[in-house]
Design a protein around this motif. Structure first.
Motif, PDB file in Angstrom:
ATOM      1  N   SER A 214       1.040  -1.168  -0.026  1.00  0.00           N
ATOM      2  CA  SER A 214      -0.363   0.175  -0.503  1.00  0.00           C
ATOM      3  C   SER A 214       0.574   1.787   0.319  1.00  0.00           C
ATOM      4  CB  SER A 214      -0.101  -0.110   1.162  1.00  0.00           C
ATOM      5  OG  SER A 214      -2.106  -1.608   1.360  1.00  0.00           O
ATOM      6  N   PHE A 215       2.034   1.060   1.084  1.00  0.00           N
ATOM      7  CA  PHE A 215       3.127   2.361   0.929  1.00  0.00           C
ATOM      8  C   PHE A 215       4.043   2.460  -0.075  1.00  0.00           C
ATOM      9  CE2 PHE A 215       6.154   4.881   3.060  1.00  0.00           C
ATOM     10  CZ  PHE A 215       5.334   5.981   3.533  1.00  0.00           C
ATOM     11  N   ALA A 216       4.110   3.101  -1.337  1.00  0.00           N
ATOM     12  CA  ALA A 216       4.670   3.010  -2.281  1.00  0.00           C
ATOM     13  C   ALA A 216       6.174   3.133  -1.662  1.00  0.00           C
ATOM     14  CB  ALA A 216       5.366   4.150  -2.822  1.00  0.00           C
ATOM     15  N   PRO A 217       7.174   1.831  -2.127  1.00  0.00           N
ATOM     16  CA  PRO A 217       8.633   1.663  -1.064  1.00  0.00           C
ATOM     17  C   PRO A 217       9.359   2.235  -1.166  1.00  0.00           C
ATOM     18  CG  PRO A 217       7.851   0.280  -3.145  1.00  0.00           C
ATOM     19  CD  PRO A 217       6.497   0.805  -2.940  1.00  0.00           C
ATOM     20  N   THR A 218       9.926   2.857  -1.933  1.00  0.00           N
ATOM     21  CA  THR A 218      10.967   3.776  -2.842  1.00  0.00           C
ATOM     22  C   THR A 218      10.615   5.202  -2.405  1.00  0.00           C
ATOM     23  OG1 THR A 218       9.563   4.616  -5.215  1.00  0.00           O
ATOM     24  CG2 THR A 218      10.917   3.233  -5.237  1.00  0.00           C
ATOM     25  N   ASN A 219       9.612   5.544  -1.112  1.00  0.00           N
ATOM     26  CA  ASN A 219       9.357   6.645  -1.131  1.00  0.00           C
ATOM     27  C   ASN A 219       8.837   6.689   0.735  1.00  0.00           C
ATOM     28  OD1 ASN A 219       8.606   7.525  -3.565  1.00  0.00           O
ATOM     29  ND2 ASN A 219       6.313   7.949  -3.435  1.00  0.00           N
ATOM     30  N   VAL A 220       9.380   8.441   1.168  1.00  0.00           N
ATOM     31  CA  VAL A 220       9.479   8.566   2.459  1.00  0.00           C
ATOM     32  C   VAL A 220       8.263   9.597   2.290  1.00  0.00           C
ATOM     33  CG1 VAL A 220      11.011   9.319   4.395  1.00  0.00           C
ATOM     34  CG2 VAL A 220      11.995   7.764   3.086  1.00  0.00           C
ATOM     35  N   ILE A 221       7.731  10.407   3.991  1.00  0.00           N
ATOM     36  CA  ILE A 221       7.143  10.855   3.658  1.00  0.00           C
ATOM     37  C   ILE A 221       7.137  11.587   5.293  1.00  0.00           C
ATOM     38  CG2 ILE A 221       4.793   9.933   2.525  1.00  0.00           C
ATOM     39  CD1 ILE A 221       3.664   9.630   5.063  1.00  0.00           C
ATOM     40  N   LEU A 222       6.995  12.488   5.279  1.00  0.00           N
ATOM     41  CA  LEU A 222       6.899  13.962   6.348  1.00  0.00           C
ATOM     42  C   LEU A 222       5.588  14.137   6.406  1.00  0.00           C
ATOM     43  CD1 LEU A 222       8.533  14.952   8.616  1.00  0.00           C
ATOM     44  CD2 LEU A 222       8.838  16.887   7.403  1.00  0.00           C
ATOM     45  N   ARG A 223       5.107  13.650   8.194  1.00  0.00           N
ATOM     46  CA  ARG A 223       3.690  13.131   8.540  1.00  0.00           C
ATOM     47  C   ARG A 223       3.109  14.615   9.107  1.00  0.00           C
ATOM     48  NH1 ARG A 223      -0.048   8.747   8.226  1.00  0.00           N
ATOM     49  NH2 ARG A 223      -1.548  10.686   9.564  1.00  0.00           N
ATOM     50  N   GLY A 224       2.412  15.444   8.860  1.00  0.00           N
ATOM     51  CA  GLY A 224       1.678  16.306   9.133  1.00  0.00           C
ATOM     52  C   GLY A 224       1.489  15.851  10.652  1.00  0.00           C
ATOM     53  N   SER A 225       1.248  17.649  11.441  1.00  0.00           N
ATOM     54  CA  SER A 225       0.597  16.661  12.863  1.00  0.00           C
ATOM     55  C   SER A 225      -1.203  16.683  12.735  1.00  0.00           C
ATOM     56  CB  SER A 225       0.947  17.809  14.445  1.00  0.00           C
ATOM     57  OG  SER A 225       2.146  17.834  14.212  1.00  0.00           O
ATOM     58  N   ASN A 226      -1.277  17.352  12.324  1.00  0.00           N
ATOM     59  CA  ASN A 226      -2.924  17.529  12.082  1.00  0.00           C
ATOM     60  C   ASN A 226      -3.808  16.338  10.992  1.00  0.00           C
ATOM     61  OD1 ASN A 226      -3.473  20.784  13.579  1.00  0.00           O
ATOM     62  ND2 ASN A 226      -2.350  20.731  11.884  1.00  0.00           N
ATOM     63  N   SER A 227      -4.287  16.202  10.354  1.00  0.00           N
ATOM     64  CA  SER A 227      -5.188  14.870   9.446  1.00  0.00           C
ATOM     65  C   SER A 227      -4.951  15.457   8.385  1.00  0.00           C
ATOM     66  CB  SER A 227      -6.760  15.006  10.187  1.00  0.00           C
ATOM     67  OG  SER A 227      -7.693  16.249  10.436  1.00  0.00           O
ATOM     68  N   PHE A 228      -5.047  14.753   8.196  1.00  0.00           N
ATOM     69  CA  PHE A 228      -4.572  15.041   5.871  1.00  0.00           C
ATOM     70  C   PHE A 228      -5.521  14.525   5.627  1.00  0.00           C
ATOM     71  CE2 PHE A 228      -3.964  12.907   2.128  1.00  0.00           C
ATOM     72  CZ  PHE A 228      -2.613  14.171   1.685  1.00  0.00           C
ATOM     73  N   TYR A 229      -6.753  13.290   5.963  1.00  0.00           N
ATOM     74  CA  TYR A 229      -7.742  12.970   5.346  1.00  0.00           C
ATOM     75  C   TYR A 229      -9.336  13.166   6.036  1.00  0.00           C
ATOM     76  CZ  TYR A 229      -5.572   9.437   2.127  1.00  0.00           C
ATOM     77  OH  TYR A 229      -4.640   9.523   1.356  1.00  0.00           O
ATOM     78  N   ASP A 230     -10.108  13.545   5.928  1.00  0.00           N
ATOM     79  CA  ASP A 230     -11.339  13.572   5.888  1.00  0.00           C
ATOM     80  C   ASP A 230     -11.926  11.711   5.462  1.00  0.00           C
ATOM     81  OD1 ASP A 230     -12.228  14.655   8.128  1.00  0.00           O
ATOM     82  OD2 ASP A 230     -12.823  16.654   6.431  1.00  0.00           O
TER      83      ASP A 230
END
Length: 286
Positions: free
Chosen positions: A198-214
């Protein structure tokens, strides 16, 4: 629209009958036999939602294709993550796979992008394979030796990766890492099947503290059978009715579960995405 369907066949019913002959805890085993497939459906729905969530976070898009949605219509849904939040290795040719290109420079750049946009960030997310490459990279280990007070040629092969990373990240002011190796379960011809990562194997993300999805959804539960040449069940006057057309009909019950679900990006700028397997002198684009 997500749909999962599984079959209860003659062997399942035979097993239930045998359990009845045994007579020990029959209610427990009967319910387990009947409900296991319904449970698989519910888990499958949640697994597909997770698949969309992690795919969207790690790529900025939710893509339905022949791999993760073999019976559906191909479709690409852009979550509108800003172009400034989509990064790659800042070099004309070199990437994380090159020993003379520092992955730490990219992680620091991701933090700088977040700060510049006044995004409150919490942690990095990446696969275990990406994390292993990060902490075993020669330039990461060289940085660790400096922080630990070791000589440049000091052996560090026996030092745990968590120890290396904690030392490096604290000294560089980087957030912690969360490993994501999510594998979604999809339904193919009535069989629970492992899909791609599900998670792109080549990618790295920096998550924000606030919600991303509804998450917008309405979940109806439907029992159905589209094949007229099978036994079907229905509820009439609070009784289970078995409908049979011919004596030769196979004993089979199909149970379907459908959900109208879609994760929608509430704060599309609330994630920084880095493709560690792509290089560009601008450092932009995934």
């Amino acid at each position: 629209r997500i749909g999962h369907a599984f079959k209860m066949e003659a062997t399942d019913i035979s097993d239930i009958i045998k359990m009845g002959i045994m007579g020990d805890g029959i209610q427990k085993y009967y319910l387990k036999k009947v409900l296991d497939k319904s449970t698989a459906q519910v888990i499958g729905i949640h697994s597909r939602i997770n698949d969309m969530v992690f795919q969207g976070l790690s790529t900025g898009k939710i893509i339905f294709d022949s791999d993760n949605n073999p019976d559906g219509i191909p479709y690409e849904y852009d979550l509108k993550v800003p172009a400034a939040n989509k990064l790659c290795c800042k070099h004309a040719t070199k990437k994380w796979s090159d020993d003379d290109y520092s992955p730490l420079s990219d992680l620091k750049r991701m933090v700088e992008v977040a700060k510049k946009q006044r995004i409150s960030y919490s942690h990095f997310e990446m696969t275990q394979a990406r994390f292993d490459r990060l902490v075993s990279h020669p330039l990461t280990l060289a940085q660790y030796r400096i922080f630990a007070g070791y000589s440049a040629d000091a052996p560090v092969a026996n030092i745990g990766s968590d120890i290396v990373w904690e030392s490096v990240r604290k000294n560089l002011g980087l957030p912690f890492v969360v490993i994501v190796d999510e594998m979604s379960m999809i339904e193919v011809d009535g069989i629970p099947t492992v899909s791609s990562s599900s998670f792109a194997p080549t990618n790295v993300i920096l998550r924000g503290s606030n919600s991303f999805y509804d998450l917008y959804n309405t979940i109806p539960l439907n029992r159905y059978d589209n094949n007229p040449a099978t036994i079907t069940t229905a509820i009439e006057n609070e009784m289970i009715v078995i409908q049979k057309k011919f004596q030769s009909d196979p004993i089979q019950e199909k149970v379907g579960f459908e959900a109208m679900v879609m994760p929608v990006a509430k704060n599309p700028k609330n994630v920084i995405i880095l493709n560690t397997d792509k290089a560009a002198s601008t450092g932009l684009g995934i």
